[in-house]
Design an enzyme around this catalytic site. Structure first.
Site: not given
Ligand code: UT7
Length: 336
Positions: A115, A263, A293
C-alpha cells in the site's frame, strides 16, 4: 540540487464493476456491512478470462500521464513500478513497461512496498531527479487483486476490500526550489510483517518440487491474510505521525494542507485523519467508494481524479500519505 514535480497523471480501471451485492452472491456478506465498515460501494475486477495484466493496465495509465506531461515517451529516463501483484514472479513489470511502451533501454526498477508502494516509488524518482541524474521519471502503481483473493466466506474479511486498477505519474525536473516535491518520508516496521501478508513461501522459502508434489487445495497460504483491527489501529497512528513529520520538516501546519490524498485503505481511516487534522471535506480526497483498496494504485488513481476534477491548483499544498503491509508507511509533501 533540483526539485521534481508531477507534470502528468493518468489512471486506468477495468470496465467490470463488482458491487457489494455481487459479492454477497459469492460469500456471506452484505452491502450494509461493507459500506458501514469500509465505505466501499463497488470495485473493479478484470474480466476473468480477459487479457488485462498488471503491466497492461499500468501501460494504459502511463500513456495518459505521458501525454498530459507533454513529453515524448523517449524523454523518459527511468521507470519505477510499484505492485504486489506482478505478472510474473520475475522479471518484474518495470521491464515489461519499457518493452510495451517501445522506448529506449532506460533503467526499470520494481518496488515491493504494497500500500505504500507508490509513495516509496515517488520518493525514489524524486531522489534521482533531485540529484540531477534524471529529468523525467515514469512512476506507476498497478494491481490485479481479483485473481488472488479468497472469494468464499472464509476470505470475506479481506476480499471485499480490494479492487483492481492502475495509476501513473510523470515526475520531471523543477528548477524552482519552492515548487514541486518538498520532501518525502519513509518508514517500516517489519515486526508486524505477518499481520497483513500473503504468506506463501517465496522461492527462498520452499522447494518448488514440494509445492508441486503437495498441490494441496486446502493450502490457504496462497491467499492474503489480514489482522484487520490491528492494521486499522496502527494505520491511524502511523498516517497521523508521517503527515506531521512531513509538515514539521517544511515548517507547515495541518491547516496549510489544501489537499490530502490518503491511500484508500478504508473510508473510516481517512475520516479519522480528516477529523484529527481538522480538515474540511474539500481538503481530503476519497474515491474508495468506487474502487475499493487498489494498494499501490490507490494514490495515483485518487490523485489523478482529484486533479481531473479541478480540486488541485497551482500553488496548492498537496500531501500524499500511505500505510500498509510490511508494515510500511510514508508521506510526500508537494507544493503543486
Ligand atoms: O491497505 C492496507 C491497510 N489496510 C487497512 O488499513 C485495513 C484496516 N482494517 C479494516 O479496514 C477493518 O479492520 C476491516 C474492514 C478489514 C474489518 O472491519 P472491522 O470493523 O475491524 O471488523 P472485524 O474484522 O472486527 O469483524 C467484525 C465481524 C466479525 O464477526 P464476529 O466475529 O463479530 O461475529 C467478522 O467475522 O464482522 C465479520 N466480518 C464480516 N461480515 C460481513 C468480517 N468480514 C465481513 C464481511 N461481511 N465482508
Amino acid at each position: 540540487m533540483y526539485n521534481s514535480k508531477i507534470t502528468g497523471l493518468g489512471f486506468f480501471v477495468p470496465d467490470n464493476v463488482v458491487t457489494n451485492d455481487d459479492l454477497s452472491k459469492l460469500m456471506d456478506t452484505n452491502d450494509a456491512w461493507i459500506q458501514e465498515r469500509t465505505g466501499i460501494k463497488e470495485r473493479r475486477h478484470v474480466a476473468k478470462n480477459g487479457e488485462e495484466t498488471t503491466t497492461s493496465m499500468g501501460v494504459k495509465a502511463a500513456k495518459i500521464a505521458i501525454e498530459r506531461a507533454g513529453i515524448d515517451k523517449n524523454d523518459i529516463d527511468f521507470i519505477v513500478f510499484a505492485t504486489l501483484s506482478p505478472d510474473y514472479y520475475f522479471p518484474g513489470p518495470g521491464v515489461l513497461v519499457q518493452r510495451d511502451l517501445g522506448i529506449k533501454t532506460v533503467g526499470a526498477l520494481d518496488v515491493r512496498n504494497q500500500c505504500s508502494g507508490f509513495v516509496y516509488a515517488v520518493s525514489i524518482a524524486d531522489q534521482y531527479i533531485k540529484s540531477g541524474m534524471y529529468k523525467n521519471v515514469l512512476v506507476i502503481g498497478s494491481e490485479i487483486h481479483s485473481k488472488g483473493l479468497d472469494m468464499t466466506t472464509r476470505g470475506r474479511g479481506v476480499s471485499v476490500i480490494f479492487g483492481d486498477g492502475a495509476g501513473a505519474a510523470i515526475l520531471s525536473r523543477e528548477e524552482d526550489p519552492a515548487k514541486g516535491i518538498l520532501s518525502t518520508h519513509l518508514h517500516s516496521e517489519g515486526q508486524h510483517a505477518e499481520e497483513l501478508a500473503l504468506l506463501a513461501p517465496g522461492m527462498g522459502g520452499r522447494w518448488v518440487n514440494d509445492i508441486v508434489s503437495d498441490n494441496n487445495p486446502e493450502d490457504e497460504s496462497y491467499y492474503p491474510v489480514m489482522n484487520g483491527q490491528f492494521v486499522f489501529k496502527n494505520a491511524v497512528v502511523r498516517f497521523s505521525e508521517v503527515i506531521m513529520e512531513g509538515l514539521n520538516k517544511n515548517n507547515l501546519k495541518p491547516t496549510d494542507i489544501d489537499m490530502l490524498v490518503p491511500h484508500q485503505a478504508n473510508l473510516r481511516i481517512s475520516q479519522f485523519i480528516q477529523k484529527k487534522f481538522g480538515l474540511g471535506n474539500d481538503q481530503v480526497f476519497n474515491n474508495i467508494m468506487k474502487y475499493g483498496n487498489t494498494t499501490a494504485a490507490s494514490i495515483p488513481i485518487a490523485l489523478t481524479e482529484a486533479w481531473e476534477e479541478g480540486k488541485i491548483k497551482s500553488g496548492d499544498l498537496v500531501v500524499l500519505a500511505a500505510f500498509g503491509s510490511g508494515f510500511t508507511w510514508g508521506s510526500v509533501i508537494i507544493r503543486w
